[in-house]
Enzyme design. Structure first.
Site, PDB file in Angstrom:
ATOM      1  N   LYS A  34       0.833  -1.211   0.000  1.00 36.38           N
ATOM      2  CA  LYS A  34       0.000   0.000   0.000  1.00 36.38           C
ATOM      3  C   LYS A  34       0.871   1.265   0.000  1.00 36.38           C
ATOM      4  O   LYS A  34       0.616   2.193   0.738  1.00 36.38           O
ATOM      5  CB  LYS A  34      -0.927  -0.001   1.208  1.00 36.38           C
ATOM      6  CG  LYS A  34      -1.946  -1.127   1.178  1.00 36.38           C
ATOM      7  CD  LYS A  34      -2.915  -1.021   2.318  1.00 36.38           C
ATOM      8  CE  LYS A  34      -3.892  -2.156   2.337  1.00 36.38           C
ATOM      9  NZ  LYS A  34      -4.934  -2.102   1.363  1.00 36.38           N
ATOM     10  N   CYS A  35       1.858   1.285  -0.843  1.00 33.97           N
ATOM     11  CA  CYS A  35       2.846   2.356  -0.891  1.00 33.97           C
ATOM     12  C   CYS A  35       2.776   3.052  -2.252  1.00 33.97           C
ATOM     13  O   CYS A  35       2.388   2.436  -3.245  1.00 33.97           O
ATOM     14  CB  CYS A  35       4.233   1.737  -0.667  1.00 33.97           C
ATOM     15  SG  CYS A  35       5.634   2.840  -0.878  1.00 33.97           S
ATOM     16  N   GLY A  36       3.191   4.292  -2.296  1.00 36.78           N
ATOM     17  CA  GLY A  36       3.269   4.993  -3.570  1.00 36.78           C
ATOM     18  C   GLY A  36       4.228   4.325  -4.545  1.00 36.78           C
ATOM     19  O   GLY A  36       4.105   4.484  -5.758  1.00 36.78           O
ATOM     20  N   PHE A  37       5.166   3.546  -4.019  1.00 33.17           N
ATOM     21  CA  PHE A  37       6.120   2.833  -4.874  1.00 33.17           C
ATOM     22  C   PHE A  37       5.654   1.416  -5.220  1.00 33.17           C
ATOM     23  O   PHE A  37       6.331   0.703  -5.951  1.00 33.17           O
ATOM     24  CB  PHE A  37       7.494   2.766  -4.203  1.00 33.17           C
ATOM     25  CG  PHE A  37       8.170   4.101  -4.072  1.00 33.17           C
ATOM     26  CD1 PHE A  37       8.637   4.782  -5.179  1.00 33.17           C
ATOM     27  CD2 PHE A  37       8.332   4.692  -2.827  1.00 33.17           C
ATOM     28  CE1 PHE A  37       9.250   6.022  -5.060  1.00 33.17           C
ATOM     29  CE2 PHE A  37       8.944   5.928  -2.693  1.00 33.17           C
ATOM     30  CZ  PHE A  37       9.406   6.593  -3.816  1.00 33.17           C
ATOM     31  N   THR A  38       4.499   0.998  -4.711  1.00 30.97           N
ATOM     32  CA  THR A  38       3.998  -0.358  -4.960  1.00 30.97           C
ATOM     33  C   THR A  38       3.901  -0.688  -6.455  1.00 30.97           C
ATOM     34  O   THR A  38       4.157  -1.831  -6.831  1.00 30.97           O
ATOM     35  CB  THR A  38       2.652  -0.588  -4.240  1.00 30.97           C
ATOM     36  OG1 THR A  38       2.871  -0.407  -2.834  1.00 30.97           O
ATOM     37  CG2 THR A  38       2.122  -1.983  -4.476  1.00 30.97           C
TER      38      THR A  38
END
Length: 178
Positions: A34-38
């Site tokens: 659930k990360c912006g980098f996912t």
């Protein structure tokens, strides 16, 4: 020492010796669902599919230390990775990468390839976010999700890639090592 001196837990909690990967080029990553980098899962999948038949493996270690962006059990994380992101490579047990409960493997990786700064797309935004969250780090700590370590066929850590670095640079380095 090399990465082959370490044992880790697979997604079911079984001990796995990294000697099982001896002679392969490895990319070890701390991930979060659930990360912006996912969306980097998509890029990692492409790299894996391109080089897997040449002796390359990705070892994925979910970590919930950065903004609680890897919530749930290892089983739940693995389900999201397989179903939403179509991750084909091995996902290991959820770990800590910094602090007193940090995985010995990640302590070793950080010692071999120190933090050199955040560069690339999204680096400024990440620096601002880290400052706003008042995150505190030891000198070589991992700063965020999707930090990657490249390991040569001898088990030596040859590079560290922060989450903001271009995957093309990683691809080129893998190709050279293979």
């Amino acid at each position: 020492m090399t990465v082959y001196d370490y044992d880790v837990k697979d997604s079911e909690g079984n001990s796995v010796s990294l000697k099982d990967f001896e002679g392969k080029v490895l990319l070890i990553v701390n991930s979060a669902t659930k990360c912006g980098f996912t969306p980097q899962y998509t890029e990692l999948n492409e790299i894996y599919n391109e080089f897997k038949d040449e002796g390359f493996e990705i070892l994925d270690f979910p970590c919930n230390q950065f903004g609680n962006q890897a919530p749930g059990t290892t089983e739940e994380i693995q389900e999201v990775c397989r179903n939403k992101w179509l991750v084909p490579y091995q996902i290991f047990d959820k770990i800590d990468v910094n602090g007193e409960n940090a995985s010995p493997l990640f302590e070793y990786l950080k010692g071999e390839q120190p933090f050199k700064g955040l560069n690339g797309k999204g680096a400024t935004k990440l620096k601002i976010a880290l400052k706003a969250m008042r995150m505190s780090y030891e000198e070589n700590d991992i700063r965020w999700n999707f930090t990657k370590f490249l390991i040569n066929k001898k088990g030596q850590v040859v590079a560290r890639y922060e989450p903001t670095e271009k995957t093309e640079n990683i691809e080129k380095a893998i190709e050279e090592l293979l």
